[in-house]
Motif scaffolding. Sequence first.
Motif, mmCIF file in Angstrom:
data_model
loop_
_atom_site.group_PDB
_atom_site.id
_atom_site.type_symbol
_atom_site.label_atom_id
_atom_site.label_comp_id
_atom_site.label_asym_id
_atom_site.label_seq_id
_atom_site.Cartn_x
_atom_site.Cartn_y
_atom_site.Cartn_z
ATOM 1 N N HIS A 339 -5.697 2.607 -9.782
ATOM 2 C CA HIS A 339 -4.327 2.341 -10.233
ATOM 3 C C HIS A 339 -3.959 3.217 -11.441
ATOM 4 O O HIS A 339 -2.952 3.928 -11.425
ATOM 5 C CB HIS A 339 -4.222 0.845 -10.591
ATOM 6 C CG HIS A 339 -2.885 0.417 -11.098
ATOM 7 N ND1 HIS A 339 -2.003 -0.330 -10.338
ATOM 8 C CD2 HIS A 339 -2.259 0.620 -12.282
ATOM 9 C CE1 HIS A 339 -0.909 -0.555 -11.037
ATOM 10 N NE2 HIS A 339 -1.032 -0.002 -12.226
ATOM 11 N N HIS A 343 -1.131 6.430 -12.028
ATOM 12 C CA HIS A 343 -0.192 6.778 -13.108
ATOM 13 C C HIS A 343 -0.542 8.157 -13.655
ATOM 14 O O HIS A 343 0.332 8.969 -13.956
ATOM 15 C CB HIS A 343 -0.317 5.788 -14.273
ATOM 16 C CG HIS A 343 0.241 4.414 -13.999
ATOM 17 N ND1 HIS A 343 1.554 4.206 -13.632
ATOM 18 C CD2 HIS A 343 -0.320 3.180 -14.077
ATOM 19 C CE1 HIS A 343 1.756 2.895 -13.494
ATOM 20 N NE2 HIS A 343 0.634 2.251 -13.744
ATOM 21 N N GLU A 368 4.729 2.731 -11.112
ATOM 22 C CA GLU A 368 3.978 1.528 -10.737
ATOM 23 C C GLU A 368 3.687 1.549 -9.231
ATOM 24 O O GLU A 368 2.604 1.149 -8.784
ATOM 25 C CB GLU A 368 4.800 0.293 -11.117
ATOM 26 C CG GLU A 368 4.004 -0.852 -11.687
ATOM 27 C CD GLU A 368 3.025 -0.434 -12.775
ATOM 28 O OE1 GLU A 368 1.819 -0.496 -12.495
ATOM 29 O OE2 GLU A 368 3.442 -0.036 -13.881
ATOM 30 N N ALA A 371 0.834 3.908 -8.537
ATOM 31 C CA ALA A 371 -0.403 3.278 -9.011
ATOM 32 C C ALA A 371 -0.832 2.158 -8.053
ATOM 33 O O ALA A 371 -2.011 2.035 -7.722
ATOM 34 C CB ALA A 371 -0.199 2.739 -10.426
HETATM 35 ZN ZN LIG Z 1 0.418 0.137 -13.759
#
Ligand SMILES: [Zn+2]
Length: 546
Positions: A339, A343, A368, A371
């Motif tokens: 994750h 990013h 987000e 990720a």
């Molecule tokens: Zn995040």
Amino acid sequence: MLLMTMLWSCTSKQEKMEKRMNDFISSYEAAAIPLYKESALASWDANITGTPEAWARSEKASVAYISFYTNKDAFASLKEMKKSEMVKDPILARQLELLFNMYLAGQIDTILISKQVRMETEISQKFTNFRADINGKLLSDNEVEDILRHSVSGGKLQEAWEGHKMIGPLVADDIIRLVKHRNTIAQELGFNNYHQMSLELSGQDPEDVTRIFDELDSLTRGSFIKLKGEIDNYFAKRYGIAVSDLKPWHYQNRFFQEAPEIYSVDFDKYYEKQDPVKLAADYYSSIGLPVDAILAKSDLYEKPGKNQHAFSTDIDRAGDVRTLDNIRPDSYWMNTILHELGHGVYSYYNDMSLPFTLRDAAHAFTTEAVANYFGRLATNPAWMNYMGIIDTEEMEKISDDAFNAFRLQQLVFSRWAQVMYRFEKSMYEDPDQDLNQLWWDIVEKYQMIKKPEGRDMPDWATKIHIALYPCYYHNYLLGEMLASQFTAYIITSVVKGDTDSDMKALGEFFKTGVFMPGTRYQWNDMIEKATGEKLTAKYYAEQVVN
Ligand SMILES: [Zn+2]
């Protein structure tokens, strides 16, 4: 002749205004980039070392960066350029739009801001100091969650749930005052209320968000009703009561925001002997997005004083990208490192030829989404098989349960996020309405959990995000929806199998379609260019519906 003159004068006006914008950007970048960088670096050091000096430096740097946007002359200049409608070059126009919003948010009266911070701090302290009093025993949130998750005694569950809910009356009036105060701030800047302001300043039209939440609701309602029936049967059996006697405290957490463990796969056991960092590095390298430069600057393992969570940060939007983690060999940290590096690659593979302001994610929820897309792989049996973590036989054995657990988790979370979004929107539109009733009306409608008879308590105030992380929760669900839209597009149009070139195509899709455009386009235009469609709930619904 007249037409020619008009055209000429228009062009010259445009040139003049665009030159003015260019000059503005030059001096803006010269001043803002060092402040941005110092604020990011100081925060990084504070999170790594945890020393009071490092935190003091971080606070100072962050105040300096935020204060930069309070400049009245700079804002007036941006306002004039915006009003002229003469900045037409797309790259300049986009920067004008983004900078205008950043400076607009900075124009709030400092007295109003300090009052808001004071109110937030007071509420924050009440949450921090609160312990649920259960028969004289004071319990932390984690202890309450522990009881709700593991106890099968109806009496104990009710005590724990009701005990935790006693934070409500302690903070509800404070929160209503804060909500009204935030609305005053928003109205001073020309918005109807704070909810509308928060969304619009981040580039979201509240009507777009509501439309997509409505779409998701209608696509998943039937499926949720069915699944809720299964969940209720499971709990009725677990507690030895009738389905009609199930109460809010029977759902294994304070807000029914997580799914019960009806389908369980013990993913941790597969990672006991694995190195999550190496797996993540190998995977990102196999899709043509190596992360070695990110890992080299990162801080990956536990140490004293260090922040115990995880995040990713872009120090300079020019290649210095880092992630902070506390990695252990289990499925949680496998998910987390994938994750955070999601990013990370979003930042690292941006388009360095774009100006500083545009070298950022299209929106907080789009990074987000990326990720989440990569994080989800940690519990995806096909990925685990591809990475050599499990063999084909094991993959086939756990596939159904893994998929069912994923579906259940997403469906339950999506209903909870509906509650948060709709409650906040309505609360900021009218803070004087009966909020206690509003909360339960929405909970009953979306989560299908009934209010205990006769209850009239500020249960809405017990969720800390309502007070302290306002108008942001919906982005978590938008991120999940976009992750699913990426998945669907990749399966149909980018990769056909798991050959080397398929994997490279996957990385290339993210790099050119999502990362490199940065904030060059409004997020929905970026999504449309990358996937052929604007953000839609339908792929998420397809993935979570039977
Ligand atoms: Zn995040």
